[in-house]
Design a protein around this motif. Structure first.
Motif, PDB file in Angstrom:
ATOM      1  N   CYS A 152       0.821  -1.210   0.000  1.00 31.55           N
ATOM      2  CA  CYS A 152       0.000   0.000   0.000  1.00 31.55           C
ATOM      3  C   CYS A 152       0.858   1.264   0.000  1.00 31.55           C
ATOM      4  N   SER A 153       2.050   1.176   0.584  1.00 37.15           N
ATOM      5  CA  SER A 153       2.986   2.294   0.520  1.00 37.15           C
ATOM      6  C   SER A 153       3.449   2.528  -0.914  1.00 37.15           C
ATOM      7  N   PHE A 154       3.810   1.435  -1.591  1.00 38.36           N
ATOM      8  CA  PHE A 154       4.134   1.543  -3.020  1.00 38.36           C
ATOM      9  C   PHE A 154       2.962   2.158  -3.774  1.00 38.36           C
ATOM     10  N   ALA A 155       1.751   1.615  -3.524  1.00 37.59           N
ATOM     11  CA  ALA A 155       0.569   2.059  -4.259  1.00 37.59           C
ATOM     12  C   ALA A 155       0.299   3.541  -4.016  1.00 37.59           C
ATOM     13  N   SER A 156       0.523   3.997  -2.777  1.00 38.18           N
ATOM     14  CA  SER A 156       0.320   5.411  -2.467  1.00 38.18           C
ATOM     15  C   SER A 156       1.284   6.286  -3.264  1.00 38.18           C
ATOM     16  N   LEU A 157       2.525   5.852  -3.344  1.00 41.20           N
ATOM     17  CA  LEU A 157       3.518   6.635  -4.088  1.00 41.20           C
ATOM     18  C   LEU A 157       3.226   6.660  -5.587  1.00 41.20           C
ATOM     19  N   VAL A 158       2.870   5.512  -6.139  1.00 37.47           N
ATOM     20  CA  VAL A 158       2.589   5.491  -7.579  1.00 37.47           C
ATOM     21  C   VAL A 158       1.346   6.334  -7.875  1.00 37.47           C
ATOM     22  N   MET A 159       0.373   6.326  -6.955  1.00 34.82           N
ATOM     23  CA  MET A 159      -0.814   7.151  -7.160  1.00 34.82           C
ATOM     24  C   MET A 159      -0.500   8.641  -7.003  1.00 34.82           C
ATOM     25  N   ILE A 160       0.410   8.971  -6.108  1.00 31.87           N
ATOM     26  CA  ILE A 160       0.835  10.376  -5.984  1.00 31.87           C
ATOM     27  C   ILE A 160       1.511  10.825  -7.277  1.00 31.87           C
ATOM     28  N   HIS A 161       2.343   9.958  -7.851  1.00 29.62           N
ATOM     29  CA  HIS A 161       3.003  10.307  -9.116  1.00 29.62           C
ATOM     30  C   HIS A 161       1.992  10.450 -10.248  1.00 29.62           C
ATOM     31  N   LEU A 162       1.028   9.538 -10.306  1.00 23.77           N
ATOM     32  CA  LEU A 162       0.000   9.631 -11.338  1.00 23.77           C
ATOM     33  C   LEU A 162      -0.878  10.862 -11.110  1.00 23.77           C
ATOM     34  N   SER A 163      -1.066  11.221  -9.848  1.00 24.62           N
ATOM     35  CA  SER A 163      -1.843  12.409  -9.527  1.00 24.62           C
ATOM     36  C   SER A 163      -1.119  13.679  -9.985  1.00 24.62           C
ATOM     37  N   ARG A 164       0.194  13.705  -9.794  1.00 26.92           N
ATOM     38  CA  ARG A 164       0.969  14.865 -10.238  1.00 26.92           C
ATOM     39  C   ARG A 164       0.910  15.002 -11.769  1.00 26.92           C
ATOM     40  N   ALA A 165       1.050  13.889 -12.443  1.00 28.01           N
ATOM     41  CA  ALA A 165       0.957  13.923 -13.909  1.00 28.01           C
ATOM     42  C   ALA A 165      -0.442  14.352 -14.340  1.00 28.01           C
ATOM     43  N   SER A 166      -1.450  13.847 -13.635  1.00 22.61           N
ATOM     44  CA  SER A 166      -2.827  14.209 -13.966  1.00 22.61           C
ATOM     45  C   SER A 166      -3.063  15.706 -13.773  1.00 22.61           C
ATOM     46  N   GLU A 167      -2.511  16.245 -12.694  1.00 22.86           N
ATOM     47  CA  GLU A 167      -2.657  17.678 -12.432  1.00 22.86           C
ATOM     48  C   GLU A 167      -2.089  18.497 -13.591  1.00 22.86           C
ATOM     49  N   GLU A 168      -0.947  18.060 -14.117  1.00 26.13           N
ATOM     50  CA  GLU A 168      -0.353  18.797 -15.244  1.00 26.13           C
ATOM     51  C   GLU A 168      -1.203  18.651 -16.499  1.00 26.13           C
ATOM     52  N   LEU A 169      -1.746  17.464 -16.734  1.00 23.98           N
ATOM     53  CA  LEU A 169      -2.635  17.293 -17.892  1.00 23.98           C
ATOM     54  C   LEU A 169      -3.851  18.210 -17.775  1.00 23.98           C
ATOM     55  N   ILE A 170      -4.404  18.307 -16.570  1.00 22.06           N
ATOM     56  CA  ILE A 170      -5.574  19.164 -16.346  1.00 22.06           C
ATOM     57  C   ILE A 170      -5.225  20.631 -16.607  1.00 22.06           C
ATOM     58  N   LEU A 171      -4.077  21.054 -16.086  1.00 23.63           N
ATOM     59  CA  LEU A 171      -3.645  22.436 -16.329  1.00 23.63           C
ATOM     60  C   LEU A 171      -3.391  22.689 -17.808  1.00 23.63           C
ATOM     61  N   TRP A 172      -2.657  21.781 -18.454  1.00 22.88           N
ATOM     62  CA  TRP A 172      -2.288  21.973 -19.854  1.00 22.88           C
ATOM     63  C   TRP A 172      -3.512  21.991 -20.779  1.00 22.88           C
ATOM     64  N   ALA A 173      -4.564  21.270 -20.393  1.00 21.65           N
ATOM     65  CA  ALA A 173      -5.765  21.215 -21.233  1.00 21.65           C
ATOM     66  C   ALA A 173      -6.682  22.414 -21.017  1.00 21.65           C
ATOM     67  N   SER A 174      -6.376  23.248 -20.005  1.00 17.90           N
ATOM     68  CA  SER A 174      -7.237  24.401 -19.714  1.00 17.90           C
ATOM     69  C   SER A 174      -7.032  25.504 -20.753  1.00 17.90           C
ATOM     70  N   ALA A 175      -8.019  26.381 -20.842  1.00 16.80           N
ATOM     71  CA  ALA A 175      -7.922  27.494 -21.799  1.00 16.80           C
ATOM     72  C   ALA A 175      -6.762  28.413 -21.447  1.00 16.80           C
ATOM     73  N   GLN A 176      -6.416  28.484 -20.158  1.00 11.22           N
ATOM     74  CA  GLN A 176      -5.346  29.378 -19.718  1.00 11.22           C
ATOM     75  C   GLN A 176      -3.975  28.906 -20.212  1.00 11.22           C
ATOM     76  N   PHE A 177      -3.753  27.595 -20.258  1.00  6.07           N
ATOM     77  CA  PHE A 177      -2.487  27.040 -20.767  1.00  6.07           C
ATOM     78  C   PHE A 177      -2.603  26.702 -22.249  1.00  6.07           C
ATOM     79  N   ASP A 178      -3.610  25.901 -22.592  1.00  3.82           N
ATOM     80  CA  ASP A 178      -3.864  25.509 -23.980  1.00  3.82           C
ATOM     81  C   ASP A 178      -2.651  24.839 -24.631  1.00  3.82           C
TER      82      ASP A 178
END
Length: 349
Positions: free
Chosen positions: A257-283
């Motif tokens: 579960c510690s591994f899983a938490s870390l991999v999910m944190i990494h996927l969450s960070r990548a997801s956050e960037e995808l969300i920002l990059w897809a916004s009209a402000q970043f585009d």
């Protein structure tokens, strides 16, 4: 290998007076109906049926090799277990709360099929070492699937990074434009995170792949079992070394579960960037429609629901890790019923 759903087959919650509990010898009154329901784990641990049966087949094979079972008894048991497995996988199996868990449900069904020989299967083991073995077998298989998926994601990232090796984009610190980088270089940063996750997972697998079977309830058994035979049959690296620790250890689940938490944190960070990059402000990027949803009243919107949900589920996984840590923090040796609460968080993770 077939995987069972949580509710594979039918669950019988009614009292079944025709079947006595295997541990009921010293008791003078039946279990209270509420207690029976409260303490039963079969509603969620039935998904371990495949690994429980595989462990039992290996155990019976070992018992025959050391002379505790005859070859005929071994054959009867193995054939009966395969029939029980087929019933479970066809959805015809009747799960009983009165029988508490997956182990007693399978053993009762086996005994019903082949008679008293079925009860000999439990010779030299306890549900304490049995469930610890089942969870390790289950988790080992899940780790192998997850490792394959991480590798697949890394391969995709490497191909994308190569394609975008010359695509210039801003690099950020403090979310402020800092220095120019390439999109390929940025993707490879995500890949580095996943590589560390993969290595952590493989390291975790080493500690998962140790066999507790043979520890019995907490202090081993007087039967002349050979744990090395069972470990080899089940593909474990080696048997565990201390019986008290074997039945009570859940470090391997917490580590996963510690591994899983870390991999999910990494996927969450990548997801956050995808969300920002897809916004009209970043585009910066345009996510494919098949991975997005729209709005019922704002038709111009395209919502990045998939990365948002990945970001959200990271909290759920991390919460389960904390749950398991709290579950173990005050337990004396050896096994305690608290450990029944390890499965639902682990399964969800």
């Amino acid at each position: 290998m077939s995987n069972a759903n949580d509710n594979n087959g039918q669950l019988n919650t009614q009292s079944d007076s025709s079947k006595e509990k295997p541990w009921g010898g010293r008791f003078t009154e039946p279990t209270d109906a509420f207690v029976e329901q409260f303490t039963a784990s079969v509603e969620f641990d039935q998904r371990l049926y495949f690994h429980d049966i595989q462990g039992s087949i290996a155990h019976a094979t070992m018992l025959a090799k050391v002379g505790v079972l005859t070859e005929e008894e071994k054959t009867q048991i193995i054939q009966g277990l395969k029939e029980v497995q087929a019933e479970i996988e066809s959805g015809k199996f009747q799960w009983s709360v009165k029988l508490e868990d997956v182990h007693m449900n399978v053993e009762a069904a086996l005994t019903e099929k082949i008679g008293i020989t079925g009860k000999k299967l439990h010779t030299g083991r306890s549900r304490n070492d049995q469930v610890a073995t089942d969870i390790r077998l289950y988790l080992r298989d899940e780790i192998d699937v997850i490792a394959s998926e991480i590798t697949r994601l890394q391969d995709g990232m490497a191909r994308l990074a190569k394609r975008e090796a010359a695509t210039i984009m801003p690099g950020f610190t403090h979310l402020q434009t800092a220095q120019p980088v390439t999109f390929g270089h940025h993707i490879l940063a995500w890949n580095e995170m996943l590589q560390r996750d993969y290595e952590r997972l493989m390291d975790c697998r080493k500690r998962v792949n140790i066999m507790p079977l043979g520890a019995a309830a907490l202090a081993g058994t007087t039967y002349p079992i050979d744990r090395s035979i069972t470990a080899e049959l089940l593909g474990f690296d080696r048997p565990s070394e201390n019986s008290l620790d074997s039945v009570s250890d859940r470090d391997f689940a917490i580590e996963f579960c510690s591994f899983a938490s870390l991999v999910m944190i990494h996927l969450s960070r990548a997801s956050e960037e995808l969300i920002l990059w897809a916004s009209a402000q970043f585009d910066f990027i345009d996510l494919p429609d098949r991975f997005c949803t729209g709005s019922s009243i704002m038709p111009q919107k395209k919502n990045p629901d998939v990365p948002e949900l990945v970001r959200g589920k990271s909290g759920r996984v991390t919460g389960h890790m904390i749950s398991l840590l709290m579950l173990m923090k005050s337990q004396p040796l050896a096994y305690n019923e608290d450990n029944q609460e390890d499965k639902e968080p682990l399964f969800d993770v």
